[in-house]
Design a protein around this motif. Structure first.
Motif, mmCIF file in Angstrom:
data_model
loop_
_atom_site.group_PDB
_atom_site.id
_atom_site.type_symbol
_atom_site.label_atom_id
_atom_site.label_comp_id
_atom_site.label_asym_id
_atom_site.label_seq_id
_atom_site.Cartn_x
_atom_site.Cartn_y
_atom_site.Cartn_z
ATOM 1 N N MET A 1 0.857 -1.181 0.000
ATOM 2 C CA MET A 1 0.000 0.000 0.000
ATOM 3 C C MET A 1 0.897 1.236 0.000
ATOM 4 S SD MET A 1 -3.230 1.285 0.372
ATOM 5 C CE MET A 1 -4.057 -0.258 0.622
ATOM 6 N N THR A 2 0.521 2.183 -0.822
ATOM 7 C CA THR A 2 1.222 3.463 -0.835
ATOM 8 C C THR A 2 0.233 4.556 -0.448
ATOM 9 O OG1 THR A 2 0.710 3.983 -3.139
ATOM 10 C CG2 THR A 2 2.729 2.698 -2.727
ATOM 11 N N GLU A 5 -2.114 5.331 -3.362
ATOM 12 C CA GLU A 5 -3.142 4.292 -3.537
ATOM 13 C C GLU A 5 -4.256 4.460 -2.506
ATOM 14 O OE1 GLU A 5 -0.466 0.582 -5.260
ATOM 15 O OE2 GLU A 5 -0.695 0.808 -3.097
ATOM 16 N N LEU A 6 -3.863 4.713 -1.263
ATOM 17 C CA LEU A 6 -4.872 4.877 -0.221
ATOM 18 C C LEU A 6 -5.661 6.165 -0.424
ATOM 19 C CD1 LEU A 6 -6.164 3.589 2.209
ATOM 20 C CD2 LEU A 6 -4.488 4.728 3.661
ATOM 21 N N PHE A 83 2.910 1.868 6.509
ATOM 22 C CA PHE A 83 2.867 1.124 5.254
ATOM 23 C C PHE A 83 4.148 0.328 5.051
ATOM 24 C CE2 PHE A 83 0.185 4.882 3.575
ATOM 25 C CZ PHE A 83 -0.944 4.385 4.199
ATOM 26 N N GLU A 88 -1.232 -6.247 6.008
ATOM 27 C CA GLU A 88 -1.654 -6.444 4.616
ATOM 28 C C GLU A 88 -2.537 -5.291 4.147
ATOM 29 O OE1 GLU A 88 -3.416 -10.254 3.904
ATOM 30 O OE2 GLU A 88 -1.852 -11.303 5.014
ATOM 31 N N ASP A 89 -2.474 -5.031 2.854
ATOM 32 C CA ASP A 89 -3.263 -3.955 2.259
ATOM 33 C C ASP A 89 -4.752 -4.127 2.545
ATOM 34 O OD1 ASP A 89 -0.849 -3.090 1.294
ATOM 35 O OD2 ASP A 89 -1.324 -3.443 -0.825
ATOM 36 N N SER A 90 -5.236 -5.357 2.476
ATOM 37 C CA SER A 90 -6.667 -5.596 2.708
ATOM 38 C C SER A 90 -7.073 -5.212 4.129
ATOM 39 C CB SER A 90 -7.034 -7.053 2.426
ATOM 40 O OG SER A 90 -6.302 -7.925 3.273
#
Length: 117
Positions: A1-2, A5-6, A83, A88-90
């Motif tokens: 995740m960046t 992106e968020l 990050f 995890e991104d999820s």
């Protein structure tokens, strides 16, 4: 995740607005003038600070080294997620949604209805 992106994800949340009241180094996301996320960097690492139920925040900060009590926030009600770590991104997305829902639940009925909630 960046961070970017968020930001793209948060920009799509119903009624969410971004601003930089603390300067260009921190982006605050609000719904109806109530903050639910803050994106920034500290010591070279990007992070997001989110509202959380106190019991959830305690458990998460025990389970993940990259989730800590909220940086510069009420440590009982906010968590900071770094990050590119062990989260995890999820899970970051889920935590953002939970933060949004917690803040939205405190809005007036009229405000929630105007957001379609």
């Amino acid at each position: 995740m960046t961070t970017s992106e968020l930001e793209r994800y948060l920009d799509q949340m119903m009624g969410a607005s971004a601003s930089q009241p603390f300067g260009p180094e921190a982006t605050v996301y609000k719904i109806k003038d109530k903050m639910f996320a803050l994106l920034a960097a500290r010591e070279g690492r990007d992070y997001v600070t989110l509202k959380a139920k106190p019991e959830d925040g305690e458990i998460l900060s025990e389970q993940f080294r990259d989730i800590t009590p909220g940086y510069h926030m009420n440590k009982r009600h906010w968590i900071t997620v770094y990050f590119a770590g062990d989260v995890e991104d999820s899970l970051i997305i889920d935590l953002c949604e939970q933060s949004y829902a917690l803040v939205a639940s405190k809005l007036t009925k009229v405000q929630r209805q105007s957001l379609g909630l």
